[in-house]
Design a protein around this motif. Sequence first.
Motif, PDB file in Angstrom:
ATOM      1  N   SER A  22       0.828  -1.206   0.000  1.00 53.88           N
ATOM      2  CA  SER A  22       0.000   0.000   0.000  1.00 53.88           C
ATOM      3  C   SER A  22       0.865   1.260   0.000  1.00 53.88           C
ATOM      4  CB  SER A  22      -0.921  -0.007   1.215  1.00 53.88           C
ATOM      5  OG  SER A  22      -1.657   1.186   1.301  1.00 53.88           O
ATOM      6  N   ARG A  23       1.954   1.228   0.749  1.00 54.79           N
ATOM      7  CA  ARG A  23       2.846   2.392   0.791  1.00 54.79           C
ATOM      8  C   ARG A  23       3.495   2.628  -0.566  1.00 54.79           C
ATOM      9  NH1 ARG A  23       6.645   1.782   6.017  1.00 54.79           N
ATOM     10  NH2 ARG A  23       7.459   3.766   5.213  1.00 54.79           N
ATOM     11  N   ILE A  24       3.866   1.562  -1.254  1.00 55.86           N
ATOM     12  CA  ILE A  24       4.462   1.712  -2.582  1.00 55.86           C
ATOM     13  C   ILE A  24       3.454   2.310  -3.549  1.00 55.86           C
ATOM     14  CG2 ILE A  24       5.404   0.447  -4.551  1.00 55.86           C
ATOM     15  CD1 ILE A  24       6.621  -1.531  -2.598  1.00 55.86           C
ATOM     16  N   LYS A  25       2.212   1.824  -3.504  1.00 54.55           N
ATOM     17  CA  LYS A  25       1.176   2.356  -4.385  1.00 54.55           C
ATOM     18  C   LYS A  25       0.890   3.821  -4.073  1.00 54.55           C
ATOM     19  CE  LYS A  25      -1.186  -2.049  -5.219  1.00 54.55           C
ATOM     20  NZ  LYS A  25      -2.449  -2.819  -5.018  1.00 54.55           N
ATOM     21  N   THR A  26       0.932   4.176  -2.779  1.00 51.97           N
ATOM     22  CA  THR A  26       0.682   5.569  -2.395  1.00 51.97           C
ATOM     23  C   THR A  26       1.767   6.490  -2.937  1.00 51.97           C
ATOM     24  OG1 THR A  26      -0.447   4.864  -0.371  1.00 51.97           O
ATOM     25  CG2 THR A  26       0.370   7.124  -0.444  1.00 51.97           C
ATOM     26  N   VAL A  27       3.028   6.057  -2.823  1.00 51.47           N
ATOM     27  CA  VAL A  27       4.134   6.860  -3.360  1.00 51.47           C
ATOM     28  C   VAL A  27       3.980   7.024  -4.870  1.00 51.47           C
ATOM     29  CG1 VAL A  27       6.619   6.958  -3.721  1.00 51.47           C
ATOM     30  CG2 VAL A  27       5.728   6.232  -1.516  1.00 51.47           C
ATOM     31  N   ALA A  28       3.652   5.935  -5.561  1.00 52.73           N
ATOM     32  CA  ALA A  28       3.476   6.004  -7.023  1.00 52.73           C
ATOM     33  C   ALA A  28       2.341   6.948  -7.386  1.00 52.73           C
ATOM     34  CB  ALA A  28       3.205   4.607  -7.574  1.00 52.73           C
ATOM     35  N   ARG A  29       1.240   6.890  -6.627  1.00 52.83           N
ATOM     36  CA  ARG A  29       0.106   7.779  -6.906  1.00 52.83           C
ATOM     37  C   ARG A  29       0.472   9.234  -6.631  1.00 52.83           C
ATOM     38  NH1 ARG A  29      -3.214   5.033  -4.350  1.00 52.83           N
ATOM     39  NH2 ARG A  29      -3.074   6.076  -2.333  1.00 52.83           N
ATOM     40  N   ASP A  30       1.218   9.471  -5.559  1.00 52.56           N
ATOM     41  CA  ASP A  30       1.642  10.843  -5.243  1.00 52.56           C
ATOM     42  C   ASP A  30       2.568  11.390  -6.329  1.00 52.56           C
ATOM     43  OD1 ASP A  30       0.183  10.770  -2.935  1.00 52.56           O
ATOM     44  OD2 ASP A  30       1.887  10.320  -1.624  1.00 52.56           O
ATOM     45  N   LEU A  31       3.465  10.558  -6.823  1.00 49.73           N
ATOM     46  CA  LEU A  31       4.384  11.007  -7.873  1.00 49.73           C
ATOM     47  C   LEU A  31       3.629  11.392  -9.143  1.00 49.73           C
ATOM     48  CD1 LEU A  31       7.279   8.413  -7.461  1.00 49.73           C
ATOM     49  CD2 LEU A  31       7.396  10.854  -6.974  1.00 49.73           C
ATOM     50  N   ARG A  32       2.619  10.625  -9.485  1.00 53.73           N
ATOM     51  CA  ARG A  32       1.853  10.939 -10.695  1.00 53.73           C
ATOM     52  C   ARG A  32       1.034  12.217 -10.518  1.00 53.73           C
ATOM     53  NH1 ARG A  32       1.186   5.203 -10.343  1.00 53.73           N
ATOM     54  NH2 ARG A  32       2.455   4.150 -11.926  1.00 53.73           N
ATOM     55  N   SER A  33       0.463  12.397  -9.336  1.00 58.34           N
ATOM     56  CA  SER A  33      -0.300  13.632  -9.101  1.00 58.34           C
ATOM     57  C   SER A  33       0.620  14.843  -9.105  1.00 58.34           C
ATOM     58  CB  SER A  33      -1.055  13.538  -7.779  1.00 58.34           C
ATOM     59  OG  SER A  33      -0.162  13.423  -6.680  1.00 58.34           O
ATOM     60  N   LEU A  34       1.828  14.691  -8.554  1.00 57.25           N
ATOM     61  CA  LEU A  34       2.792  15.797  -8.584  1.00 57.25           C
ATOM     62  C   LEU A  34       3.249  16.081 -10.018  1.00 57.25           C
ATOM     63  CD1 LEU A  34       5.018  15.014  -5.455  1.00 57.25           C
ATOM     64  CD2 LEU A  34       3.329  16.840  -5.698  1.00 57.25           C
ATOM     65  N   ALA A  35       3.373  15.022 -10.824  1.00 53.25           N
ATOM     66  CA  ALA A  35       3.754  15.222 -12.227  1.00 53.25           C
ATOM     67  C   ALA A  35       2.670  16.008 -12.966  1.00 53.25           C
ATOM     68  CB  ALA A  35       3.995  13.871 -12.893  1.00 53.25           C
ATOM     69  N   ASP A  36       1.391  15.698 -12.679  1.00 48.93           N
ATOM     70  CA  ASP A  36       0.298  16.463 -13.293  1.00 48.93           C
ATOM     71  C   ASP A  36       0.350  17.926 -12.858  1.00 48.93           C
ATOM     72  OD1 ASP A  36      -0.584  14.168 -14.530  1.00 48.93           O
ATOM     73  OD2 ASP A  36      -2.059  13.694 -12.977  1.00 48.93           O
ATOM     74  N   TYR A  37       0.643  18.144 -11.584  1.00 46.38           N
ATOM     75  CA  TYR A  37       0.728  19.518 -11.075  1.00 46.38           C
ATOM     76  C   TYR A  37       1.905  20.256 -11.722  1.00 46.38           C
ATOM     77  CZ  TYR A  37       0.602  23.321  -7.670  1.00 46.38           C
ATOM     78  OH  TYR A  37       0.508  24.553  -7.068  1.00 46.38           O
ATOM     79  N   ALA A  38       3.027  19.556 -11.889  1.00 49.32           N
ATOM     80  CA  ALA A  38       4.187  20.177 -12.531  1.00 49.32           C
ATOM     81  C   ALA A  38       3.883  20.522 -13.985  1.00 49.32           C
ATOM     82  CB  ALA A  38       5.395  19.247 -12.450  1.00 49.32           C
ATOM     83  N   ASN A  39       3.118  19.665 -14.671  1.00 51.62           N
ATOM     84  CA  ASN A  39       2.728  19.968 -16.052  1.00 51.62           C
ATOM     85  C   ASN A  39       1.836  21.213 -16.104  1.00 51.62           C
ATOM     86  OD1 ASN A  39       4.113  17.790 -17.200  1.00 51.62           O
ATOM     87  ND2 ASN A  39       2.402  16.394 -16.866  1.00 51.62           N
ATOM     88  N   ALA A  40       0.949  21.348 -15.112  1.00 49.82           N
ATOM     89  CA  ALA A  40       0.105  22.545 -15.055  1.00 49.82           C
ATOM     90  C   ALA A  40       0.961  23.796 -14.834  1.00 49.82           C
ATOM     91  CB  ALA A  40      -0.928  22.403 -13.944  1.00 49.82           C
ATOM     92  N   GLN A  41       1.987  23.675 -14.005  1.00 53.29           N
ATOM     93  CA  GLN A  41       2.882  24.812 -13.784  1.00 53.29           C
ATOM     94  C   GLN A  41       3.671  25.145 -15.047  1.00 53.29           C
ATOM     95  OE1 GLN A  41       2.968  26.777 -10.986  1.00 53.29           O
ATOM     96  NE2 GLN A  41       1.168  25.516 -10.495  1.00 53.29           N
ATOM     97  N   THR A  42       3.989  24.125 -15.842  1.00 54.15           N
ATOM     98  CA  THR A  42       4.670  24.379 -17.116  1.00 54.15           C
ATOM     99  C   THR A  42       3.805  25.235 -18.025  1.00 54.15           C
ATOM    100  OG1 THR A  42       5.904  22.292 -16.975  1.00 54.15           O
ATOM    101  CG2 THR A  42       5.675  23.295 -19.157  1.00 54.15           C
ATOM    102  N   GLN A  43       2.520  24.907 -18.082  1.00 54.48           N
ATOM    103  CA  GLN A  43       1.604  25.700 -18.897  1.00 54.48           C
ATOM    104  C   GLN A  43       1.499  27.130 -18.366  1.00 54.48           C
ATOM    105  OE1 GLN A  43      -2.089  23.545 -18.961  1.00 54.48           O
ATOM    106  NE2 GLN A  43      -1.232  21.784 -20.036  1.00 54.48           N
ATOM    107  N   LYS A  44       1.496  27.277 -17.050  1.00 55.92           N
ATOM    108  CA  LYS A  44       1.415  28.627 -16.479  1.00 55.92           C
ATOM    109  C   LYS A  44       2.673  29.432 -16.802  1.00 55.92           C
ATOM    110  CE  LYS A  44       0.373  31.122 -12.227  1.00 55.92           C
ATOM    111  NZ  LYS A  44      -0.060  31.014 -10.805  1.00 55.92           N
ATOM    112  N   ILE A  45       3.823  28.779 -16.719  1.00 54.00           N
ATOM    113  CA  ILE A  45       5.076  29.473 -17.030  1.00 54.00           C
ATOM    114  C   ILE A  45       5.088  29.912 -18.491  1.00 54.00           C
ATOM    115  CG2 ILE A  45       7.567  29.149 -17.259  1.00 54.00           C
ATOM    116  CD1 ILE A  45       7.426  27.294 -14.818  1.00 54.00           C
ATOM    117  N   THR A  46       4.609  29.029 -19.373  1.00 53.48           N
ATOM    118  CA  THR A  46       4.534  29.382 -20.797  1.00 53.48           C
ATOM    119  C   THR A  46       3.612  30.578 -21.002  1.00 53.48           C
ATOM    120  OG1 THR A  46       4.913  27.066 -21.400  1.00 53.48           O
ATOM    121  CG2 THR A  46       3.984  28.512 -23.091  1.00 53.48           C
ATOM    122  N   PHE A  47       2.469  30.573 -20.303  1.00 53.38           N
ATOM    123  CA  PHE A  47       1.546  31.711 -20.404  1.00 53.38           C
ATOM    124  C   PHE A  47       2.195  32.994 -19.895  1.00 53.38           C
ATOM    125  CE2 PHE A  47      -1.501  34.334 -17.978  1.00 53.38           C
ATOM    126  CZ  PHE A  47      -2.249  34.831 -19.037  1.00 53.38           C
TER     127      PHE A  47
END
Length: 326
Positions: free
Chosen positions: A224-249
């Motif tokens: 469960s801890r491994i799955k939680t870390v993997a899920r957190d990493l993917r959500s952070l990656a989505d957030y980082a992609n959103a920040q990329t779009q903001k920086i471009t804007f």
Amino acid sequence: MITTYIVRNGLLTTYDGPPGAILAADEVLWHDMQAPTLEEEHQLETLLGVEIPTREEMEEIEVSSRLYTEGGAFFLTASVVANAHSEAPQLAPVTFILSGNRLVTVRYHAPRSFATFRQRAAKADLGIRSGTTLLIAIFETVTDRLADILEAAARRHDDISRDVFVSGARSPEQRNQLSQILERIGQAEDMNAKIKESLATLDRVIGFFSLAPDAKKGAADRRSRIKTVARDLRSLADYANAQTQKITFLLDATLGMVNIEQNGIIKIFSVAAVVFLPPTLIASIYGMNFRFMPELDWQLGYPFALGLQVLSAVLPYLYFKRKGWL
């Protein structure tokens, strides 16, 4: 430099015994190697029976060179961010070597997540019962640290946004700050790119590590801890992609503001041309050196020419302003 830690009674403490000492089956050792010398590498290679990767090997980008098993040990290399709040953030590889209940970390920089993990593990029981759970706990701390870095970066992006879209007329100092804002946007993009690369490498490491027999067939809470870390990493990656779009804007908006300011300067020259071109034409006409000119001997010729110049400047200006062209 090698610093060795041991987990006893659920807490992480510094281990001062000999590296090759025979430990109990349930005791967990962590050898943290920071910028190790060749002698230190050979020492651990003899102890673990595996080959410690060199710095050049750690920096290779092929997945097969970063994630593999050898001699029953797992070799996992991920890029970790350090000095995130400085003007020169670092992104460098960290290799995790898991062999039973012995964990070796090889790094050539000092991510704050490692110091944070040592402090937490020394004060609270993080559920470290094996080398696998020790590695999971480190991954959790590194992920938490990346989340903190992303949050701080997002706040800096908000500050840049406020500076770009300042309300009201800009003062000369604010106009000069646009070039500084472009530099800040460049730094923000560099930081965000490092975070995204770190998240991507950690996600690959977690994916590979989750297939390990000890992690795959371990206790439910471990999986469960491994799955939680993997899920957190993917959500952070989505957030980082959103920040990329903001920086471009923000980059596009800043360049647009620079163009607007430049157009304003050009507009001033256009107004000057509209105002001074007709009087210049009149002055040129009356400055011609012809012998016979009707106004040459006229007593009111000079005031008439001056008045005509003023009138020719004011009328076009008023007309253009009424049309909204100025």
